[in-house]
Scaffold this motif. Structure first.
Motif, short mmCIF file in Angstrom:
data_model
loop_
_atom_site.label_atom_id
_atom_site.label_comp_id
_atom_site.label_asym_id
_atom_site.label_seq_id
_atom_site.Cartn_x
_atom_site.Cartn_y
_atom_site.Cartn_z
N LEU A 266 0.83 -1.20 0.00
CA LEU A 266 0.00 0.00 0.00
C LEU A 266 0.87 1.26 0.00
N ALA A 267 1.94 1.22 0.78
CA ALA A 267 2.85 2.36 0.85
C ALA A 267 3.66 2.50 -0.44
N GLN A 268 4.06 1.40 -1.03
CA GLN A 268 4.82 1.43 -2.28
C GLN A 268 4.03 2.11 -3.40
N HIS A 269 2.72 1.99 -3.36
CA HIS A 269 1.87 2.62 -4.37
C HIS A 269 1.44 4.02 -3.98
N ILE A 273 0.89 7.04 3.46
CA ILE A 273 2.22 7.57 3.80
C ILE A 273 2.46 7.41 5.29
N GLY A 274 1.54 6.67 5.95
CA GLY A 274 1.67 6.46 7.38
C GLY A 274 1.17 7.64 8.18
N LEU A 279 5.64 5.78 11.51
CA LEU A 279 4.60 4.91 12.07
C LEU A 279 3.44 4.76 11.11
N TYR A 280 2.84 3.56 11.13
CA TYR A 280 1.65 3.32 10.31
C TYR A 280 0.38 3.27 11.16
N GLY A 281 0.48 2.74 12.38
CA GLY A 281 -0.71 2.60 13.23
C GLY A 281 -1.59 1.45 12.80
N PRO A 282 -1.05 0.22 12.73
CA PRO A 282 -1.83 -0.90 12.19
C PRO A 282 -3.08 -1.24 13.00
N ASN A 283 -3.07 -0.96 14.30
CA ASN A 283 -4.21 -1.30 15.13
C ASN A 283 -5.18 -0.14 15.34
#
Length: 301
Positions: A266-269, A273-274, A279-283
């Motif tokens: 998702l970030a590669q595309h 951008i987090g 940090l992405y915050g997955p939860n």
């Protein structure tokens, strides 16, 4: 809603009775509400739609709305389930009558307080009493095919503000819209989505594409929030995103995280951008604003 076939294997023209189904049953409140929504629909012999029901067409439709397939005719429905005495009737039991003089010929759904709802030739879908002299003298018996009393009402997540966060229902509706999916099929495979639910068509279409597959219990949980990790998987699958080889690393998403590949892609595309500071915050729950940003970037990439 996920279909549950309550009709066992047929051999020649013999009909075998089926067991009671109670796992993941709808609640008694859902059963009554589903049946009552058809009050006023006219009686039509052989009818199985809202243009008109006969007695068994009505009971079959109500059960189908809740995700259960039962036999077509009143006599065939009488061959299903487990016999129940009149004194032990529960909401959702099917009650049967001999109105023709030739055995079981009419069926209704018991809704409590000695009342049942049925499609009668004189009144269409309406509520009647078992104490009424006409029905009392023609009563044959009752069968329990689904034990609705054992189901617990859905518990919605507490303290989630869906005016700010995106529910799974909202995500499904917006994603189906963004992908231009055909949502006419409302026979949802999820046990907690009825064909009459607004999200049924979207959930069905997304399931067919393996974008939403539900949990181990076959539930979609439409009224639950969706995490940013779950959202990454949904978007990668929905838009068939492939890895680009670009180096991306979020400090809070280690390589052994179940969603590592989805979040990285998702970030590669450039769809995410987090949250900043690596940090992405997955939860974290996806907000409505983030949902729209994700979809805009994915559809316009």
């Amino acid at each position: 809603m996920k279909k549950r076939w309550l009709i066992p294997v047929f051999a020649s023209f013999m009909i075998f009775t089926s067991p009671i189904v109670d796992a993941e049953a709808a609640t008694t409140q859902e059963l009554v509400a589903t049946a009552k929504q058809y009050i006023g629909v006219s009686y039509v012999w052989g009818g199985t739609t809202t243009q008109g029901f006969d007695c068994s067409g009505f009971t079959q439709k109500v059960f189908a709305d809740l995700g259960y397939q039962i036999n077509r005719t009143s006599a065939a429905q009488y061959a299903q389930g487990t016999p129940v005495s009149k004194a032990n009737l529960k909401v959702g039991d099917l009650v049967f009558f001999n109105t023709s003089g030739n055995g079981v010929s009419h069926v209704g759904i018991y809704i409590g307080n000695n009342q049942f709802i049925n499609s009668s030739s004189s009144k269409g879908v309406s509520i009647a009493s078992l104490d009424n002299s006409y029905w009392k003298s023609r009563y044959v018996g009752a069968k329990r095919i689904v034990d609705f009393s054992k189901a617990a009402p859905e518990v919605k997540p507490a303290a989630v503000d869906f005016s700010f966060y995106a529910s799974r229902e909202k995500v499904a509706l917006r994603l189906a819209e963004g992908l231009g999916l055909d949502t006419s099929n409302t026979n949802s495979p999820f046990v907690d989505i009825k064909p009459t639910d607004s999200v049924a068509g979207a959930a069905t279409a997304l399931h067919q594409l393996k974008i939403f597959e539900g949990n181990e219990q076959g539930k979609f949980n439409p009224n639950s929030p969706i995490t940013r990790a779950q959202m990454a998987k949904v978007l990668v699958v929905a838009f068939n995103l492939q890895p680009t080889g670009k180096a991306v690393q979020f400090h809070d998403v280690p390589q052994n995280h179940w969603a590592y590949d989805y979040i990285t892609i998702l970030a590669q595309h450039g769809i995410t951008i987090g949250k900043g500071n690596g940090l992405y915050g997955p939860n974290d729950y996806v907000t409505l604003t983030q949902l729209e940003t994700f979809l805009s970037r994915a559809t316009n990439r």
